[in-house]
Motif scaffolding. Sequence first.
Motif, short mmCIF file in Angstrom:
data_model
loop_
_atom_site.label_atom_id
_atom_site.label_comp_id
_atom_site.label_asym_id
_atom_site.label_seq_id
_atom_site.Cartn_x
_atom_site.Cartn_y
_atom_site.Cartn_z
N VAL A 296 141.88 57.59 -3.47
CA VAL A 296 141.68 57.02 -2.14
C VAL A 296 140.30 57.38 -1.61
CG1 VAL A 296 142.45 57.07 0.27
CG2 VAL A 296 144.14 56.95 -1.57
N ARG A 297 139.90 58.62 -1.79
CA ARG A 297 138.57 59.03 -1.34
C ARG A 297 137.47 58.25 -2.07
NH1 ARG A 297 139.34 65.64 -0.94
NH2 ARG A 297 139.53 65.72 1.35
N LYS A 298 137.65 58.05 -3.36
CA LYS A 298 136.66 57.31 -4.14
C LYS A 298 136.55 55.87 -3.66
CE LYS A 298 135.59 55.95 -8.92
NZ LYS A 298 136.03 56.05 -10.33
N GLU A 299 137.69 55.22 -3.47
CA GLU A 299 137.69 53.83 -3.00
C GLU A 299 137.04 53.70 -1.63
OE1 GLU A 299 141.79 52.83 -3.09
OE2 GLU A 299 141.91 52.76 -5.27
N LYS A 300 137.37 54.65 -0.73
CA LYS A 300 136.82 54.56 0.62
C LYS A 300 135.33 54.89 0.64
CE LYS A 300 140.84 54.82 3.52
NZ LYS A 300 141.22 55.03 4.93
N ALA A 301 134.90 55.80 -0.23
CA ALA A 301 133.47 56.10 -0.32
C ALA A 301 132.70 54.85 -0.72
CB ALA A 301 133.24 57.22 -1.34
N HIS A 302 133.21 54.13 -1.71
CA HIS A 302 132.60 52.88 -2.15
C HIS A 302 132.53 51.89 -1.00
CE1 HIS A 302 132.53 48.84 -3.95
NE2 HIS A 302 131.87 49.40 -4.95
N HIS A 303 133.64 51.75 -0.25
CA HIS A 303 133.70 50.80 0.86
C HIS A 303 132.69 51.16 1.94
CE1 HIS A 303 135.31 48.18 3.98
NE2 HIS A 303 135.31 49.23 4.78
N TYR A 304 132.65 52.43 2.33
CA TYR A 304 131.76 52.84 3.41
C TYR A 304 130.29 52.63 3.03
CZ TYR A 304 135.73 55.01 5.82
OH TYR A 304 136.91 55.23 6.46
N LEU A 305 129.93 52.98 1.79
CA LEU A 305 128.56 52.79 1.35
C LEU A 305 128.17 51.31 1.32
CD1 LEU A 305 128.38 55.48 -1.47
CD2 LEU A 305 126.93 55.40 0.57
N LYS A 306 129.11 50.48 0.90
CA LYS A 306 128.84 49.04 0.86
C LYS A 306 128.69 48.46 2.26
CE LYS A 306 129.43 46.28 -2.19
NZ LYS A 306 128.48 45.49 -2.97
N ASN A 307 129.24 49.15 3.26
CA ASN A 307 129.21 48.63 4.63
C ASN A 307 128.28 49.43 5.54
OD1 ASN A 307 131.41 46.33 5.08
ND2 ASN A 307 132.19 47.77 3.55
N GLY A 308 127.30 50.10 4.93
CA GLY A 308 126.20 50.66 5.70
C GLY A 308 126.35 52.09 6.18
N VAL A 309 127.45 52.77 5.85
CA VAL A 309 127.58 54.17 6.22
C VAL A 309 126.92 55.00 5.12
CG1 VAL A 309 129.16 56.05 6.77
CG2 VAL A 309 129.77 53.70 7.38
N SER A 310 125.84 55.69 5.43
CA SER A 310 125.09 56.38 4.37
C SER A 310 124.78 57.84 4.67
CB SER A 310 123.77 55.64 4.12
OG SER A 310 123.00 55.56 5.31
N LYS A 311 125.01 58.30 5.90
CA LYS A 311 124.73 59.70 6.22
C LYS A 311 125.76 60.61 5.57
CE LYS A 311 122.48 58.74 10.66
NZ LYS A 311 122.54 58.95 12.12
#
Length: 347
Positions: A296-311
């Motif tokens: 779940v953490r891996k999937e959400k990390a991918h999603h957040y990075l794809k949607n502009g969350v980078s900090k």
Amino acid sequence: MSHYLAIAAVRGIRSREPTVSAASILDLFDGLVELGVLAGPDAEVDGIRRADLENIEARFPASLVQKLWRVGEQSPYARQLGLIIGSRVNLRAMGMISNVTRFADTLSEVIVISARHAAVMSEVENIRSVAQASGVKIVYEITPPEYRLDNAIDRSMAAGVSWARHLTGRPLMPLATTFRHTVTDQAPYRAIFGDAVSFGQAEDAILVAHEDLTLPVISSNPYVKAVLASRLAEQSNGLMRRTTLEGEVRRIIGNALQDPLLSSDYVANQLNMSRQTLHRKLRKESCTYQSLLLAVRKEKAHHYLKNGVSKMDELSALLGFSEPSAFFKAFRSWYDTTPGKFEGRGS
């Protein structure tokens, strides 16, 4: 065979795709018709017309809801669409939860019923209540993350307030309302939620005062409530039986990643079983709590990075890591690269 499963067989929908009640989609469909976004009840979206939605116990894939929102987002109402539709009380599109809560005793019971059986309305929406000193905080979550749209959250939260006012006959106003997304025009939100509304916050939530929780529902009827609640419980249990334990654990983890109490004990408690039973049943499905947490953490990390969350610190907090360095180490083990380089790959 249920209406949803019949559709799945004909149209090749994946059997594990999350589903949404026809009533919830019907309300959205009607709202788009009222606004002139859809030409009328005979308009088709993904081959579905209003007549196909009139069996309130039927279920459709959550992707249909996404398509309806995308149609609406092409209209002049795009930025306020969720608020407009959620503020209506559409008595022609009441699902099982709405029908049961109409006959509840108090607003507090309405919240309990809505949270307990939220999956009956939508398997991608979760409602949970958290006790606070001044009242109860109602947290709205949509998972997996790809199903979360600002308009969808706006609609659910506006509907919660509007339905509470309708049921109690009182002009209720939340003590506070928070949204994860940001907006340029806050006036439409303040008109619904009051002045104590803020954006860019950690969660989508409404704080209801203790005194409002005790307000009676004006159409309360214990007998009718009991009859309908029995049917609602059947639907809820039916959804649970069609969902693998792995899927349920993933959903619970996804909704609680930022909760410091998240653990296998926490998940087991949510599923009304012991931790030992949870681990034993997961082994039968060839997985473990820890493997699902990482997935779940891996999937959400991918999603957040794809949607502009980078900090790094923001990503770490969103994914429930104790510190950014722990997230960084985990990310390298997942993708064999750093978050910064991954973001640039367009993966």
